[in-house]
Design a protein around this motif. Structure first.
Motif, PDB file in Angstrom:
ATOM      1  N   ILE A 226       0.285   7.221  -5.003  1.00  0.00           N
ATOM      2  CA  ILE A 226      -0.253   8.398  -4.304  1.00  0.00           C
ATOM      3  C   ILE A 226       0.042   8.221  -2.823  1.00  0.00           C
ATOM      4  CG2 ILE A 226      -2.243   9.904  -4.011  1.00  0.00           C
ATOM      5  CD1 ILE A 226      -1.553   9.421  -6.919  1.00  0.00           C
ATOM      6  N   ASP A 227       1.209   8.690  -2.390  1.00  0.00           N
ATOM      7  CA  ASP A 227       1.621   8.458  -1.007  1.00  0.00           C
ATOM      8  C   ASP A 227       1.616   9.720  -0.162  1.00  0.00           C
ATOM      9  OD1 ASP A 227       3.757   9.636  -2.279  1.00  0.00           O
ATOM     10  OD2 ASP A 227       5.281   8.367  -1.346  1.00  0.00           O
ATOM     11  N   ASN A 228       1.095  10.832  -0.686  1.00  0.00           N
ATOM     12  CA  ASN A 228       0.985  12.037   0.129  1.00  0.00           C
ATOM     13  C   ASN A 228      -0.151  12.907  -0.383  1.00  0.00           C
ATOM     14  OD1 ASN A 228       2.017  13.923  -1.941  1.00  0.00           O
ATOM     15  ND2 ASN A 228       4.005  12.972  -1.563  1.00  0.00           N
ATOM     16  N   GLN A 229      -0.511  13.902   0.419  1.00  0.00           N
ATOM     17  CA  GLN A 229      -1.668  14.723   0.101  1.00  0.00           C
ATOM     18  C   GLN A 229      -1.443  15.575  -1.147  1.00  0.00           C
ATOM     19  OE1 GLN A 229      -4.322  14.163   1.655  1.00  0.00           O
ATOM     20  NE2 GLN A 229      -5.714  15.808   1.076  1.00  0.00           N
TER      21      GLN A 229
ATOM     22  N   SER B 296      -6.607   6.337   4.105  1.00  0.00           N
ATOM     23  CA  SER B 296      -7.254   5.379   3.204  1.00  0.00           C
ATOM     24  C   SER B 296      -7.423   5.937   1.798  1.00  0.00           C
ATOM     25  CB  SER B 296      -8.621   4.987   3.766  1.00  0.00           C
ATOM     26  OG  SER B 296      -8.505   4.438   5.056  1.00  0.00           O
ATOM     27  N   HIS B 297      -7.686   7.250   1.708  1.00  0.00           N
ATOM     28  CA  HIS B 297      -7.913   7.831   0.386  1.00  0.00           C
ATOM     29  C   HIS B 297      -6.673   7.730  -0.491  1.00  0.00           C
ATOM     30  CE1 HIS B 297      -6.035  10.935   2.830  1.00  0.00           C
ATOM     31  NE2 HIS B 297      -5.801  11.673   1.759  1.00  0.00           N
ATOM     32  N   LEU B 298      -5.495   7.684   0.115  1.00  0.00           N
ATOM     33  CA  LEU B 298      -4.275   7.524  -0.668  1.00  0.00           C
ATOM     34  C   LEU B 298      -4.216   6.131  -1.283  1.00  0.00           C
ATOM     35  CD1 LEU B 298      -1.702   9.186   1.775  1.00  0.00           C
ATOM     36  CD2 LEU B 298      -3.031  10.269  -0.047  1.00  0.00           C
TER      37      LEU B 298
ATOM     38  N   SER C 299       0.823  -1.208   0.000  1.00  0.00           N
ATOM     39  CA  SER C 299       0.000   0.000   0.000  1.00  0.00           C
ATOM     40  C   SER C 299       0.857   1.258   0.000  1.00  0.00           C
ATOM     41  CB  SER C 299      -0.919   0.008   1.222  1.00  0.00           C
ATOM     42  OG  SER C 299      -1.691   1.189   1.265  1.00  0.00           O
ATOM     43  N   ALA C 300       0.285   2.329  -0.535  1.00  0.00           N
ATOM     44  CA  ALA C 300       0.947   3.634  -0.520  1.00  0.00           C
ATOM     45  C   ALA C 300       0.783   4.331   0.825  1.00  0.00           C
ATOM     46  CB  ALA C 300       0.386   4.518  -1.631  1.00  0.00           C
ATOM     47  N   ALA C 301      -0.016   3.769   1.718  1.00  0.00           N
ATOM     48  CA  ALA C 301      -0.276   4.393   3.023  1.00  0.00           C
ATOM     49  C   ALA C 301      -0.060   3.359   4.119  1.00  0.00           C
ATOM     50  CB  ALA C 301      -1.698   4.936   3.086  1.00  0.00           C
TER      51      ALA C 301
END
Length: 550
Positions: A312-315, A299-301, A292-294
């Motif tokens: 997508i590992d950051n906002q 969770s949205h990442l 996972s990226a998070a």
């Protein structure tokens, strides 16, 4: 005759004023106490680690230049410099406290450029978990702590500055500290007397900010490459025509759930029993792991990584993605003729970022008709969520095939008790569910929290198995996976970011399409199962179930 007044002290011609016995001693004690507390506060601010459970660093050599400046500056400039240094030290302390919270929750440091946006959602989660009064009290406590540091640390530095100036011999000791750092003196083997990285978190965060600026361009370059962007509908997902394809994210369902000895025996028992039950009903299943990226949260990442085929590992990356026209997994289904829906019970208001997914309908907590008790963060039990999906979408007459993303929340922190599984025919508006509430959330030991985590994972997996048993048919393909590993309080430090993923289908042709993936039979992947990065899944899935557009 004048009345003689009693005076607190008399004046001798030679000795000066004589104060009452004990007054001078009390003042001296107070002065030394204030000085000791000031020194302790400054030392803690300099030497404290930025992660819970880590030892304090030794003598902070970064203080030496400050001592030298204090001794060299003239009076007014010295006081201004002391205040500036105190404010900087207070900000460093606040940064370390933020790091502690982020390491405990997300297993990473606080990003000063990107993570400010998370404070609002964090307060909402806290309010859902312990109640609004408790959340307000926690916020007030944090504000008081920050203001206290910004006031007390500069005052402490000012006081110590005065001491240093009056006792310049301190400079000799500072030279000794510097010698210890330079020559690596040790009292115990392997334990230096002095360290040169007490303010390391500040340097690390400056580096993070620099990387964030560069990452914006790097991500734009990555997103510009997409092999499927121009694929026509008839070319997409040809092997799934006529199937209802359901992607379900199980909150905090990580690799530890199936491998950590504290959870695996019970969780794997649920998965193994579910494999046997679904086999008996004619369903096959294949399982593996995704990285996972998070982790710990965000969770949205993970959702956006799986959907977009991008990491997508950051906002910042998430906002870049959701303001773009990236071709996502759900838009692929929509282009190929599926009705696309999302069930997001955590959402309590409009979700404008969701437009990137191209859903025909997004159901949030206001749209599902739930009237049952709440369960801390996960206000709607997972069994009700999948029941609402069945009632609101799968029973509609003359409908096209469905693509659905369903987010299950019963295993969300703080992992409170969950309801028992009930017969789907009696769920109604959810009033049948018992329990609920937020009592006892803050009163548990670490062992109790971990046991509650395990039970919520067992519940969520049991819901999915029961749904397939009750409503599964030849036209259902279910993909379920974890969004991320839970927080370090559940996994311990240095846990992997892997999450299990499983595909379930009754039609053997569906599983035949992924035979080359090397995934393992059953609902439970073992330690030797393949591991892919989560952003690789979109392209592999679209390739396996339909011809690639060239």
């Amino acid at each position: 005759m004048k009345t003689l007044q009693r005076i607190p002290w008399r004046r001798d011609a030679e000795a000066g004023p004589v104060r009452p016995r004990g007054t001078g001693r009390a003042r001296a004690v107070l002065a030394w106490t204030a000085t000791a507390l000031a020194a302790l506060l400054v030392l803690v601010a300099l030497a404290a680690p930025n992660q819970l459970g880590r030892p304090f660093v030794r003598i902070p050599v970064e203080a030496l230049p400050g001592v030298a400046v204090v001794l060299l500056l003239p009076g007014r400039a010295r006081r201004i410099g002391a205040v500036v240094a105190g404010v900087a030290l207070a900000l460093l302390s606040i940064l370390k406290l933020l790091d502690m919270g982020f390491f405990a929750t997300f297993a990473r440091p606080f990003d000063p450029m990107l993570d400010w946006r998370l404070f609002g959602p964090a307060v909402e989660v806290l309010s859902d978990s312990i109640g609004r009064p408790g959340a307000i009290g926690a916020v007030i406590g944090v504000v008081v702590l920050i203001l206290g540091l910004l006031v007390l640390v500069p005052l402490a530095v000012l006081r110590l500055t005065g001491i240093l100036v009056r006792h310049r011999a301190v400079s000799i000791r500072t030279v000794a500290w510097l010698g210890c750092a330079v020559f690596g003196a040790q009292v115990v083997a392997g334990l230096p007397v002095a360290v040169t990285n007490a303010a390391g978190p500040a340097y690390d965060h400056l580096r993070l900010v620099q990387e964030d600026f560069g990452d914006r361009r790097a991500f734009a370059a990555e997103a510009s490459v997409d092999a499927f962007r121009d694929s026509l509908g008839p070319q997409l997902l040809t092997a799934l025509r006529g199937k209802d394809v359901v992607f379900t994210f199980v909150e905090s369902y990580g690799r530890d759930a199936v491998e950590n000895p504290e959870y695996a025996p019970q969780v794997n028992a649920v998965l193994d029993a579910g494999t046997r039950q679904l086999d008996a009903a004619g369903f096959g299943s294949r399982s593996a792991f995704l990285t996972s990226a998070a982790t710990g949260g965000g969770s949205h990442l993970a959702h956006s990584t799986l959907q977009s085929g991008l990491w997508i590992d950051n906002q910042q990356r998430y906002l870049q993605l959701t303001s773009s026209t990236r071709f996502t997994l759900s838009t692929a289904f929509k282009r190929a003729g599926w009705r696309t829906v999302c069930f997001a019970p955590a959402n309590t208001r409009a979700w404008p970022e969701g437009r990137i997914y191209g859903y025909d309908r997004i159901y949030d907590s206001r749209d599902m008709g739930y009237r049952g008790p709440t369960y801390a963060m996960s206000s709607i039990p997972d069994q009700y969520t999948v029941s609402a999906f069945q009632r609101l979408e799968r029973t509609a007459p003359n409908r096209p095939p469905l693509f659905a993303e369903i987010d299950l929340l019963s295993s969300h922190a703080p992992w409170t008790p969950v309801p028992r599984l009930v017969d789907y025919s009696g769920i109604g508006d959810g009033s049948t569910f018992g329990g609920g509430g937020q009592n006892g959330v803050l009163d548990r030991t670490g062992a109790q929290v971990r046991a509650d985590y395990r039970q919520t994972i067992e519940y969520s997996l049991g819901v999915l198995i029961s749904y397939v048993q009750t409503y599964g048919d030849d036209g259902l393909v279910m993909v379920f996976l974890g969004d991320h590993q839970p927080a370090p309080v559940i996994t311990g430090e240095n846990a992997s970011r892997d999450v299990p993923i499983t595909i379930v289908a009754r039609d053997p042709a569906v599983l035949e399409r992924i035979s080359g993936w090397g995934w393992q039979d059953g609902l439970r992947p073992d330690p030797q199962a393949p591991v892919w990065k989560m952003d690789a899944f979109r392209d592999r899935f679209l390739t396996a179930f339909g011809p690639l557009s060239r």
